[in-house]
Write a protein that holds these residues in place. Sequence first.
Motif, PDB file in Angstrom:
ATOM      1  N   GLY A  96       0.811  -1.219   0.000  1.00 25.58           N
ATOM      2  CA  GLY A  96       0.000   0.000   0.000  1.00 25.58           C
ATOM      3  C   GLY A  96       0.840   1.263   0.000  1.00 25.58           C
ATOM      4  N   PHE A  97       1.852   1.288   0.860  1.00 26.36           N
ATOM      5  CA  PHE A  97       2.723   2.457   0.913  1.00 26.36           C
ATOM      6  C   PHE A  97       3.509   2.601  -0.385  1.00 26.36           C
ATOM      7  N   GLY A  98       3.929   1.487  -0.938  1.00 26.07           N
ATOM      8  CA  GLY A  98       4.664   1.531  -2.200  1.00 26.07           C
ATOM      9  C   GLY A  98       3.834   2.138  -3.317  1.00 26.07           C
ATOM     10  N   PHE A  99       2.583   1.701  -3.438  1.00 23.57           N
ATOM     11  CA  PHE A  99       1.699   2.259  -4.456  1.00 23.57           C
ATOM     12  C   PHE A  99       1.446   3.752  -4.202  1.00 23.57           C
ATOM     13  N   TYR A 100       1.221   4.086  -2.946  1.00 20.10           N
ATOM     14  CA  TYR A 100       0.932   5.489  -2.622  1.00 20.10           C
ATOM     15  C   TYR A 100       2.129   6.381  -2.949  1.00 20.10           C
ATOM     16  N   ILE A 101       3.301   5.967  -2.509  1.00 21.65           N
ATOM     17  CA  ILE A 101       4.492   6.774  -2.782  1.00 21.65           C
ATOM     18  C   ILE A 101       4.740   6.882  -4.279  1.00 21.65           C
ATOM     19  N   ASP A 102       4.544   5.795  -4.996  1.00 25.01           N
ATOM     20  CA  ASP A 102       4.757   5.835  -6.443  1.00 25.01           C
ATOM     21  C   ASP A 102       3.828   6.859  -7.102  1.00 25.01           C
ATOM     22  N   SER A 103       2.604   6.940  -6.637  1.00 22.28           N
ATOM     23  CA  SER A 103       1.657   7.876  -7.253  1.00 22.28           C
ATOM     24  C   SER A 103       1.821   9.305  -6.735  1.00 22.28           C
ATOM     25  N   HIS A 104       2.664   9.498  -5.726  1.00 18.65           N
ATOM     26  CA  HIS A 104       2.890  10.836  -5.169  1.00 18.65           C
ATOM     27  C   HIS A 104       4.373  11.225  -5.186  1.00 18.65           C
ATOM     28  N   LYS A 105       5.133  10.595  -6.057  1.00 19.01           N
ATOM     29  CA  LYS A 105       6.576  10.856  -6.110  1.00 19.01           C
ATOM     30  C   LYS A 105       6.893  12.325  -6.336  1.00 19.01           C
ATOM     31  N   SER A 106       6.077  13.001  -7.103  1.00 24.00           N
ATOM     32  CA  SER A 106       6.341  14.413  -7.406  1.00 24.00           C
ATOM     33  C   SER A 106       6.237  15.296  -6.160  1.00 24.00           C
ATOM     34  N   GLU A 107       5.623  14.790  -5.109  1.00 22.50           N
ATOM     35  CA  GLU A 107       5.469  15.551  -3.874  1.00 22.50           C
ATOM     36  C   GLU A 107       6.640  15.353  -2.913  1.00 22.50           C
ATOM     37  N   LEU A 108       7.520  14.408  -3.219  1.00 23.83           N
ATOM     38  CA  LEU A 108       8.617  14.104  -2.300  1.00 23.83           C
ATOM     39  C   LEU A 108       9.754  15.110  -2.427  1.00 23.83           C
ATOM     40  N   SER A 109      10.377  15.373  -1.302  1.00 26.04           N
ATOM     41  CA  SER A 109      11.561  16.228  -1.290  1.00 26.04           C
ATOM     42  C   SER A 109      12.729  15.461  -1.892  1.00 26.04           C
ATOM     43  N   LYS A 110      13.777  16.197  -2.218  1.00 27.84           N
ATOM     44  CA  LYS A 110      14.974  15.548  -2.746  1.00 27.84           C
ATOM     45  C   LYS A 110      15.545  14.559  -1.746  1.00 27.84           C
ATOM     46  N   SER A 111      15.481  14.889  -0.468  1.00 32.11           N
ATOM     47  CA  SER A 111      16.036  13.979   0.538  1.00 32.11           C
ATOM     48  C   SER A 111      15.241  12.673   0.611  1.00 32.11           C
ATOM     49  N   ASN A 112      13.913  12.755   0.494  1.00 34.49           N
ATOM     50  CA  ASN A 112      13.122  11.519   0.500  1.00 34.49           C
ATOM     51  C   ASN A 112      13.296  10.736  -0.798  1.00 34.49           C
ATOM     52  N   LEU A 113      13.468  11.435  -1.909  1.00 32.92           N
ATOM     53  CA  LEU A 113      13.744  10.735  -3.165  1.00 32.92           C
ATOM     54  C   LEU A 113      15.077   9.992  -3.078  1.00 32.92           C
ATOM     55  N   LYS A 114      16.051  10.650  -2.486  1.00 33.67           N
ATOM     56  CA  LYS A 114      17.357  10.011  -2.301  1.00 33.67           C
ATOM     57  C   LYS A 114      17.234   8.816  -1.355  1.00 33.67           C
ATOM     58  N   LYS A 115      16.450   8.972  -0.328  1.00 36.81           N
ATOM     59  CA  LYS A 115      16.198   7.888   0.620  1.00 36.81           C
ATOM     60  C   LYS A 115      15.583   6.682  -0.101  1.00 36.81           C
ATOM     61  N   LEU A 116      14.670   6.949  -1.009  1.00 38.81           N
ATOM     62  CA  LEU A 116      14.053   5.877  -1.793  1.00 38.81           C
ATOM     63  C   LEU A 116      15.072   5.167  -2.682  1.00 38.81           C
ATOM     64  N   GLU A 117      15.945   5.950  -3.303  1.00 38.56           N
ATOM     65  CA  GLU A 117      16.971   5.349  -4.162  1.00 38.56           C
ATOM     66  C   GLU A 117      17.849   4.397  -3.367  1.00 38.56           C
ATOM     67  N   LYS A 118      18.300   4.843  -2.216  1.00 41.90           N
ATOM     68  CA  LYS A 118      19.137   3.992  -1.362  1.00 41.90           C
ATOM     69  C   LYS A 118      18.353   2.771  -0.886  1.00 41.90           C
ATOM     70  N   ALA A 119      17.082   2.979  -0.664  1.00 39.93           N
ATOM     71  CA  ALA A 119      16.243   1.887  -0.185  1.00 39.93           C
ATOM     72  C   ALA A 119      16.106   0.774  -1.216  1.00 39.93           C
ATOM     73  N   MET A 120      16.102   1.131  -2.471  1.00 42.61           N
ATOM     74  CA  MET A 120      15.952   0.119  -3.520  1.00 42.61           C
ATOM     75  C   MET A 120      17.056  -0.920  -3.458  1.00 42.61           C
ATOM     76  N   GLU A 121      18.234  -0.504  -3.070  1.00 42.34           N
ATOM     77  CA  GLU A 121      19.338  -1.448  -2.949  1.00 42.34           C
ATOM     78  C   GLU A 121      19.005  -2.531  -1.926  1.00 42.34           C
ATOM     79  N   LYS A 122      18.448  -2.127  -0.812  1.00 38.42           N
ATOM     80  CA  LYS A 122      18.071  -3.080   0.231  1.00 38.42           C
ATOM     81  C   LYS A 122      16.947  -3.991  -0.262  1.00 38.42           C
ATOM     82  N   PHE A 123      15.983  -3.399  -0.934  1.00 34.34           N
ATOM     83  CA  PHE A 123      14.861  -4.173  -1.454  1.00 34.34           C
ATOM     84  C   PHE A 123      15.339  -5.204  -2.470  1.00 34.34           C
ATOM     85  N   LYS A 124      16.233  -4.785  -3.349  1.00 31.13           N
ATOM     86  CA  LYS A 124      16.746  -5.697  -4.372  1.00 31.13           C
ATOM     87  C   LYS A 124      17.489  -6.860  -3.741  1.00 31.13           C
ATOM     88  N   LYS A 125      18.221  -6.608  -2.669  1.00 28.23           N
ATOM     89  CA  LYS A 125      18.903  -7.689  -1.957  1.00 28.23           C
ATOM     90  C   LYS A 125      17.896  -8.652  -1.368  1.00 28.23           C
TER      91      LYS A 125
END
Length: 130
Positions: A96-125
Amino acid sequence: MNMKHLKMFFIAVGLFCLTACSGSASYNPEKCEQLKEKIRDKQPLTEADFSEMIDQMEGVCDLITKKQTEAGDDKAKYKEFADSNEARDALGYLLGFGFYIDSHKSELSKSNLKKLEKAMEKFKKLDDNN
């Protein structure tokens, strides 16, 4: 939920959302429920809310990793967790959070976008371990 369904779930979340886990917070069902209620009630979310949402997604990833480690080669033990209400609820928040964030990505700050990028590495592992 069997291992095949669990793996397919993670692949779907990764491909559709391209979001996942970040931060350093532990999974907290109460915090997740509060965020879910804000979304359901269509309340505006703050950057802190988005940050917490990402942290909770990471917490779910950490929970799954922990359960995998605890189960080791004991597939029955991991299946017991995968079939539990705890796993169902945690995965529901993650999706649910993943879908919500994906549909509201334009509202995220640069720091949260960066946080998401770093998070993908953990998710991929996590996905690679399934």
